[in-house]
Scaffold this motif. Sequence first.
Motif, PDB file in Angstrom:
ATOM      1  N   SER A   1       0.845  -1.189   0.000  1.00 57.41           N
ATOM      2  CA  SER A   1       0.000   0.000   0.000  1.00 57.41           C
ATOM      3  C   SER A   1       0.884   1.244   0.000  1.00 57.41           C
ATOM      4  N   PRO A   2       0.344   2.406  -0.400  1.00 57.51           N
ATOM      5  CA  PRO A   2       1.160   3.629  -0.391  1.00 57.51           C
ATOM      6  C   PRO A   2       1.802   3.911   0.969  1.00 57.51           C
ATOM      7  N   ARG A   3       1.081   3.632   2.060  1.00 56.20           N
ATOM      8  CA  ARG A   3       1.607   3.852   3.406  1.00 56.20           C
ATOM      9  C   ARG A   3       2.843   2.987   3.647  1.00 56.20           C
ATOM     10  N   ARG A   4       2.741   1.715   3.367  1.00 58.02           N
ATOM     11  CA  ARG A   4       3.854   0.800   3.614  1.00 58.02           C
ATOM     12  C   ARG A   4       4.966   0.993   2.594  1.00 58.02           C
ATOM     13  N   ALA A   5       4.596   1.346   1.359  1.00 64.08           N
ATOM     14  CA  ALA A   5       5.615   1.641   0.353  1.00 64.08           C
ATOM     15  C   ALA A   5       6.433   2.864   0.764  1.00 64.08           C
ATOM     16  N   PHE A   6       5.784   3.839   1.391  1.00 65.04           N
ATOM     17  CA  PHE A   6       6.489   5.021   1.884  1.00 65.04           C
ATOM     18  C   PHE A   6       7.523   4.636   2.940  1.00 65.04           C
ATOM     19  N   HIS A   7       7.136   3.755   3.862  1.00 68.33           N
ATOM     20  CA  HIS A   7       8.083   3.322   4.892  1.00 68.33           C
ATOM     21  C   HIS A   7       9.213   2.497   4.300  1.00 68.33           C
ATOM     22  N   GLN A   8       8.916   1.716   3.272  1.00 74.74           N
ATOM     23  CA  GLN A   8       9.963   0.917   2.653  1.00 74.74           C
ATOM     24  C   GLN A   8      10.962   1.784   1.904  1.00 74.74           C
ATOM     25  N   SER A   9      10.469   2.770   1.155  1.00 74.07           N
ATOM     26  CA  SER A   9      11.363   3.627   0.374  1.00 74.07           C
ATOM     27  C   SER A   9      12.149   4.603   1.253  1.00 74.07           C
ATOM     28  N   ASN A  10      11.640   4.880   2.455  1.00 73.05           N
ATOM     29  CA  ASN A  10      12.324   5.800   3.375  1.00 73.05           C
ATOM     30  C   ASN A  10      12.822   5.067   4.620  1.00 73.05           C
ATOM     31  N   TRP A  11      13.164   3.808   4.459  1.00 72.68           N
ATOM     32  CA  TRP A  11      13.532   2.961   5.593  1.00 72.68           C
ATOM     33  C   TRP A  11      14.731   3.522   6.365  1.00 72.68           C
ATOM     34  N   LYS A  12      15.769   3.929   5.668  1.00 72.70           N
ATOM     35  CA  LYS A  12      16.982   4.413   6.336  1.00 72.70           C
ATOM     36  C   LYS A  12      16.756   5.740   7.074  1.00 72.70           C
ATOM     37  N   PRO A  13      16.200   6.786   6.432  1.00 70.14           N
ATOM     38  CA  PRO A  13      15.981   8.033   7.187  1.00 70.14           C
ATOM     39  C   PRO A  13      15.009   7.867   8.348  1.00 70.14           C
ATOM     40  N   LEU A  14      13.976   7.030   8.165  1.00 71.92           N
ATOM     41  CA  LEU A  14      13.034   6.802   9.255  1.00 71.92           C
ATOM     42  C   LEU A  14      13.694   6.051  10.406  1.00 71.92           C
ATOM     43  N   THR A  15      14.587   5.125  10.075  1.00 73.34           N
ATOM     44  CA  THR A  15      15.321   4.404  11.116  1.00 73.34           C
ATOM     45  C   THR A  15      16.217   5.353  11.900  1.00 73.34           C
ATOM     46  N   LEU A  16      16.838   6.298  11.208  1.00 73.71           N
ATOM     47  CA  LEU A  16      17.691   7.282  11.880  1.00 73.71           C
ATOM     48  C   LEU A  16      16.871   8.173  12.805  1.00 73.71           C
ATOM     49  N   VAL A  17      15.743   8.681  12.300  1.00 73.55           N
ATOM     50  CA  VAL A  17      14.877   9.534  13.129  1.00 73.55           C
ATOM     51  C   VAL A  17      14.337   8.734  14.311  1.00 73.55           C
TER      52      VAL A  17
ATOM     53  N   GLN B   1     -19.457   3.725   5.335  1.00 75.22           N
ATOM     54  CA  GLN B   1     -19.808   4.709   4.307  1.00 75.22           C
ATOM     55  C   GLN B   1     -19.237   4.280   2.957  1.00 75.22           C
ATOM     56  N   LYS B   2     -20.079   4.234   1.963  1.00 79.88           N
ATOM     57  CA  LYS B   2     -19.639   3.848   0.625  1.00 79.88           C
ATOM     58  C   LYS B   2     -18.995   5.047  -0.076  1.00 79.88           C
ATOM     59  N   GLY B   3     -18.069   4.753  -0.953  1.00 82.11           N
ATOM     60  CA  GLY B   3     -17.439   5.802  -1.744  1.00 82.11           C
ATOM     61  C   GLY B   3     -16.155   6.352  -1.165  1.00 82.11           C
ATOM     62  N   LEU B   4     -15.790   5.941   0.048  1.00 80.02           N
ATOM     63  CA  LEU B   4     -14.535   6.384   0.657  1.00 80.02           C
ATOM     64  C   LEU B   4     -13.475   5.317   0.460  1.00 80.02           C
ATOM     65  N   ASN B   5     -12.275   5.743   0.063  1.00 78.89           N
ATOM     66  CA  ASN B   5     -11.194   4.773  -0.066  1.00 78.89           C
ATOM     67  C   ASN B   5     -10.608   4.441   1.299  1.00 78.89           C
ATOM     68  N   THR B   6      -9.730   3.461   1.328  1.00 77.16           N
ATOM     69  CA  THR B   6      -9.171   2.976   2.595  1.00 77.16           C
ATOM     70  C   THR B   6      -8.425   4.063   3.343  1.00 77.16           C
ATOM     71  N   GLU B   7      -7.613   4.847   2.640  1.00 78.94           N
ATOM     72  CA  GLU B   7      -6.823   5.886   3.309  1.00 78.94           C
ATOM     73  C   GLU B   7      -7.718   6.950   3.924  1.00 78.94           C
ATOM     74  N   ARG B   8      -8.778   7.325   3.223  1.00 75.67           N
ATOM     75  CA  ARG B   8      -9.695   8.346   3.744  1.00 75.67           C
ATOM     76  C   ARG B   8     -10.413   7.823   4.990  1.00 75.67           C
ATOM     77  N   LYS B   9     -10.834   6.574   4.950  1.00 73.84           N
ATOM     78  CA  LYS B   9     -11.495   5.997   6.122  1.00 73.84           C
ATOM     79  C   LYS B   9     -10.528   5.931   7.302  1.00 73.84           C
ATOM     80  N   ARG B  10      -9.305   5.527   7.027  1.00 74.47           N
ATOM     81  CA  ARG B  10      -8.302   5.438   8.093  1.00 74.47           C
ATOM     82  C   ARG B  10      -8.085   6.796   8.745  1.00 74.47           C
ATOM     83  N   MET B  11      -7.935   7.840   7.937  1.00 68.85           N
ATOM     84  CA  MET B  11      -7.664   9.170   8.484  1.00 68.85           C
ATOM     85  C   MET B  11      -8.840   9.690   9.305  1.00 68.85           C
TER      86      MET B  11
END
Length: 276
Positions: free
Chosen positions: A69-85, A251-261
């Motif tokens: 998912s975009p959320r997990r892909a973000f953590h994978q692509s930024n694994w090193k800087p996030l690990t440092l922070v 609620q219908k019509g909301l994507n997963t990210e919108r529902k999560r937020m």
Amino acid sequence: MTPLKHFAQYISWLSIDVAIGAMAGMLFFEELLGASLHWPAYVLLGMAVWSIYTIDHLLDVRNKELPLSPRRAFHQSNWKPLTLVLSMTILIGMIGAFWWFGWGKELQLTLVLTGLICGSNLLIRKIGPGWMKELSIAVFYVVGIVWLPLLRSAGLDLVWQSVIFLPMYMGIAFLNLLMLSFLDQDEDRTVGFFSAALTLSPILLIQLIRRLAFGLIFISLAGFILLSSFYRPFACIILLMALIHYLTFFQKGLNTERKRMQMEVSFLLPLLLYFL
């Protein structure tokens, strides 16, 4: 996507909204139990919750090559800087905890609690059914935010009327995690992530979500009607959190990210107690 929505998306991906929600939860129990906390307690809690969630996300995506998912892909692509922070946050948090608490009973008990939480989560990941992961996270999440208010509360405030809000808040956290597990079930099944959706059928999971949501709505509404005026704002907040979760999830019509937020935003409602 507008800049505001883009910013909100990153806040959600980085679990900053979860950390702020935990701080709002601590305020809920501080006001409920008549405790007296200062701002360092909230900062340290926010740092601890953010660190735990970030560790979980980074462990999930490490060495994963399947589509994420975009959320997990973000953590994978930024694994090193996030690990440092993350490393810096943990170090600063440990120094800050020692500076604020000192090597006293509160810090020692908090470290014991942290060890129990980590050990239990590892054990459940190894041998427990999926739904136990969500339940244990919900329980330990609420124990973590109520820990200091409980230690610093006056004994007279620990009456049954205030204690019943503890399982109610755990119920809200459990409901949130079950809903997220259902929303993420396709990815969890494809990549092999450990969750309730992998051990419960979709029909059974939906039934559990409905029953838990209706139970929380009924109990909080009963509390608003039957409890004394002091407890009604707390019951009202639990009621609103349950309603937001239920209405958003179905609620219908909301994507997963919108529902999560939207569901995570409901955990900010206890901040209203600051103005009452």
